[in-house]
Design a protein around this motif. Sequence first.
Motif, mmCIF file in Angstrom:
data_model
loop_
_atom_site.group_PDB
_atom_site.id
_atom_site.type_symbol
_atom_site.label_atom_id
_atom_site.label_comp_id
_atom_site.label_asym_id
_atom_site.label_seq_id
_atom_site.Cartn_x
_atom_site.Cartn_y
_atom_site.Cartn_z
ATOM 1 N N ILE A 132 0.844 -1.197 0.000
ATOM 2 C CA ILE A 132 0.000 0.000 0.000
ATOM 3 C C ILE A 132 0.875 1.242 0.000
ATOM 4 O O ILE A 132 1.558 1.554 0.982
ATOM 5 N N LYS A 133 0.875 1.909 -1.131
ATOM 6 C CA LYS A 133 1.542 3.202 -1.258
ATOM 7 C C LYS A 133 0.493 4.272 -0.938
ATOM 8 O O LYS A 133 -0.520 4.387 -1.620
ATOM 9 N N LEU A 134 0.738 5.060 0.097
ATOM 10 C CA LEU A 134 -0.294 5.972 0.593
ATOM 11 C C LEU A 134 -0.746 6.983 -0.451
ATOM 12 O O LEU A 134 -1.928 7.328 -0.510
ATOM 13 N N THR A 135 0.169 7.472 -1.260
ATOM 14 C CA THR A 135 -0.217 8.480 -2.237
ATOM 15 C C THR A 135 -0.872 7.885 -3.478
ATOM 16 O O THR A 135 -1.412 8.627 -4.297
ATOM 17 N N LEU A 136 -0.827 6.560 -3.630
ATOM 18 C CA LEU A 136 -1.464 5.912 -4.769
ATOM 19 C C LEU A 136 -1.793 4.464 -4.397
ATOM 20 O O LEU A 136 -1.110 3.535 -4.825
ATOM 21 N N PRO A 137 -2.836 4.254 -3.571
ATOM 22 C CA PRO A 137 -3.174 2.904 -3.103
ATOM 23 C C PRO A 137 -3.540 1.985 -4.266
ATOM 24 O O PRO A 137 -3.878 2.445 -5.365
ATOM 25 N N PRO A 138 -3.498 0.665 -4.052
ATOM 26 C CA PRO A 138 -3.782 -0.297 -5.122
ATOM 27 C C PRO A 138 -5.177 -0.090 -5.712
ATOM 28 O O PRO A 138 -6.175 -0.123 -4.984
ATOM 29 N N PRO A 139 -5.283 0.130 -7.020
ATOM 30 C CA PRO A 139 -6.593 0.423 -7.618
ATOM 31 C C PRO A 139 -7.582 -0.730 -7.502
ATOM 32 O O PRO A 139 -8.783 -0.500 -7.332
ATOM 33 N N SER A 140 -7.103 -1.968 -7.584
ATOM 34 C CA SER A 140 -8.025 -3.101 -7.498
ATOM 35 C C SER A 140 -8.701 -3.173 -6.142
ATOM 36 O O SER A 140 -9.825 -3.674 -6.015
ATOM 37 N N LEU A 141 -8.029 -2.676 -5.096
ATOM 38 C CA LEU A 141 -8.636 -2.637 -3.766
ATOM 39 C C LEU A 141 -9.578 -1.442 -3.626
ATOM 40 O O LEU A 141 -10.662 -1.555 -3.057
ATOM 41 N N LEU A 142 -9.177 -0.294 -4.133
ATOM 42 C CA LEU A 142 -10.015 0.899 -4.018
ATOM 43 C C LEU A 142 -11.338 0.734 -4.761
ATOM 44 O O LEU A 142 -12.377 1.249 -4.324
ATOM 45 N N ILE A 143 -11.317 0.034 -5.889
ATOM 46 C CA ILE A 143 -12.550 -0.154 -6.664
ATOM 47 C C ILE A 143 -13.596 -0.901 -5.838
ATOM 48 O O ILE A 143 -14.794 -0.661 -5.972
ATOM 49 N N GLN A 172 -16.630 -2.461 -10.754
ATOM 50 C CA GLN A 172 -16.442 -3.721 -10.036
ATOM 51 C C GLN A 172 -16.728 -4.915 -10.945
ATOM 52 O O GLN A 172 -16.005 -5.918 -10.927
ATOM 53 N N ALA A 173 -17.789 -4.806 -11.743
ATOM 54 C CA ALA A 173 -18.104 -5.879 -12.683
ATOM 55 C C ALA A 173 -16.996 -6.031 -13.721
ATOM 56 O O ALA A 173 -16.625 -7.154 -14.104
ATOM 57 N N LEU A 174 -16.438 -4.911 -14.175
ATOM 58 C CA LEU A 174 -15.356 -4.971 -15.159
ATOM 59 C C LEU A 174 -14.111 -5.638 -14.574
ATOM 60 O O LEU A 174 -13.400 -6.372 -15.276
ATOM 61 N N VAL A 175 -13.834 -5.393 -13.306
ATOM 62 C CA VAL A 175 -12.700 -6.053 -12.666
ATOM 63 C C VAL A 175 -12.902 -7.563 -12.654
ATOM 64 O O VAL A 175 -12.000 -8.337 -13.017
ATOM 65 N N MET A 176 -14.084 -7.997 -12.249
ATOM 66 C CA MET A 176 -14.321 -9.438 -12.147
ATOM 67 C C MET A 176 -14.313 -10.121 -13.516
ATOM 68 O O MET A 176 -14.040 -11.313 -13.633
ATOM 69 N N LEU A 177 -14.597 -9.380 -14.566
ATOM 70 C CA LEU A 177 -14.594 -9.957 -15.916
ATOM 71 C C LEU A 177 -13.237 -9.885 -16.594
ATOM 72 O O LEU A 177 -12.947 -10.683 -17.498
#
Length: 775
Positions: free
Chosen positions: A633-644, A665-670
Amino acid sequence: MRVKRYQVLLAGLIVPLMAVFLLYACSGSGDLKSPEIPDQVSYNFHIRPILSDNCFACHGPDANKREAGLRLDTEEGAYAALQENPGTHAVVPGKPAESQLIQRIFSTDPAQMMPPAESNLKISEHEKKLIKKWIDQGAVYEKHWAFIPPEKSKLPAVDRRGWSENPIDAFVLAKMKENGLSPNQEAEKSYLLKRLSLDLTGLPPEIAEVKDFLNNGRTWEEMIDHYLEKPAFGERMALLWLDIARYADSFGYQNDNIRTQWPYRDWVIHAFNKNMPYDQFLTWQFAGDLLPNPNKEQLLATAFNRNHKITEEEGVIDEEYRVEYVLDKTNTFSKVTLGITMECAQCHDHKYDPISQKDYFNLYAFFNNTPEKGFEGGAGSAVRAKTPLIWVEEADTRGILDFVNHPDTSRVAVSIMQDLQDSVRPTYVLDRGLYDAPTGERLKAGTPAAIRSFDPQLPANRLGLVQWALQDDHPLTARVFVNLIWQEIFGKGLVPSAGDFGMQGKLPTHPELLDWLAVDFRENGWDIKRLIRLIVSSATYRQSAELKPDHQEKDAENVYLARFPRLRLHAELIRDFVLSSSGLLVPDIGGPSVKPYQPAGLWEASSSGRGELNVYRQDKGDKLYRRGIYTFIKLTLPPPSLLIFDGSNRDICQVGRNRTNTPLQALVMLNDPLVLEASRVLAESLNKAHENPELAIEEAFLRILARLPKPGEKEMMLTYYEEELGRFTDQPAAAQKVVDIGASPLPETQKTAASAALMQVIVALYNLEEAVTKT
């Protein structure tokens, strides 16, 4: 034809679930039937919410907006003679007919009625009767409910035969009955086991566990104990605590570089797995360094205090940032132990709670004696921690810190807590909260009297502060933690505003149950596993999530828990679910954070990283398949897959997460490489184990949904599989392209067309709402 068939397949599986979801989501809060007027009207639970919603904007605590000199949030203000008519009073205890409040709220004259028509506020007839009866009974103003020590009341006398003997169920069933509801039937065993496994380990149940529970007679209680003893339990619980502890792998701010606080994360997991009592868990983190002859584990625990952002920017004002760090520690303590928005009193007296700015800085004084600096050095230092710090040596990991997963022989620096040894830094109220504007007399460390005055027998340091928070008659600490655990399991706490137990927070939905659990938790040694076991043993927990017509009509938001809530998994747990069910998960506990798949160019497009964090260097091998809790976890740019999926930013103490529902979220899972790779790996494994695709699909259901497919589902999936198999057989290049994803190796002997076809079936299963939802 293939696209059409695929659409029909997904529609057949998803549309019925979506219909239920839309019915629930679009219904609003529903129309609860007006309950009867209670025999005894409470200011806290009946009257104050009405006045807060309709009257306090003009007649409340904000002196700048107060009209006619009338204040209704205190008994002194409500009982006082009215400024505009000194012979009258807003509230005359025992005499509603003489109370101007009653005359105004019952009036139909636009010039007299309150709230005025232009406010667009309205007090219902039921609420008017409540206020009238309250005044008739003496108009007693009570101390705020959360500031009164909890008491363990008797269990409600309700007929629970055939349902449960668990104490929780007595309180829940009583509330259901009051509101014309009855409990749902128990959920099917397969759904129950998946729910329990996800709640206690964050992972789906293994096939052997499913078979043991469904076919081999293992009891519910045995399964609870089985999951509580798994090492994955500590990882699941740590996810909640790391949000609170604002754990991250970088310092934050503009020159954002790597820091090595991960041994603290290993300690949190270890503490939960060994079932460290909560009072000790808190004490070590807030004040382990102040214990007599503290050992290295106790010192490591105090890293909790140092997880805040730390600047590495040249040219900053040292004192400004040092003060920022102390403010963060103060706010974090108040959030996790008191559940109060103390930060509102940093710049001025709290507008709603009885906490002054002086109260705030009295509490601040406990944390103002650390030798840490606001600015210690610029980005690029080889030491990945700021003083005071400890070094975790290889020898430590063979001794007292044997729970630290140290992969090599190098030393690891961890920022910890410490106080000045030879002096006490003076503390003053800071005008408007500004670091360079101290005012008034020098303050002593203390606590808000409205909550509980600080015991002078306790040491006036952080150790004394945490001892104060853990005293038997403290009103908040046990309540706040019990509520957090309830929130993790049911999605909402018994106090829905988990971070605000103050006067503007939500009232508890089941106040007697909250207090019973808080006292029981404290009386039984602050035993976290016992608390969780009690909750998941209840019939309330074991209910079906089925949404029935009377639920929609009487309690659409499930306030009274007549069904189990459908809850999407937390962001990290979605990753864990996919990895575990596919067989890709590397289950190692602890160790340095890892960098899994991430869209290219994100870090490089940002100017926030320095040194190692300027460029994203994806890990390889087993590091790609670690649990989500270990994602860097980079504070200035957290992981996008988690933030979504609503993961925490980790820049401040966070005691609850949102659960949004977005197309991303649907796009991530697909499309996420991890989901596709996991689908491919599982397909390869199932094809190798089963010559018959029907058996392969059954096992896929067991792994992903923890149940066997229903006849219609099996037929639909087989049809889809056969269609995809024919397509990929005719187009081997397309099949090869589909399976050529992810870093895990492609077996030389794999049946490419069969793997690609089964992979599509598995992707469809992962995209079911049921897959990533507790039901």
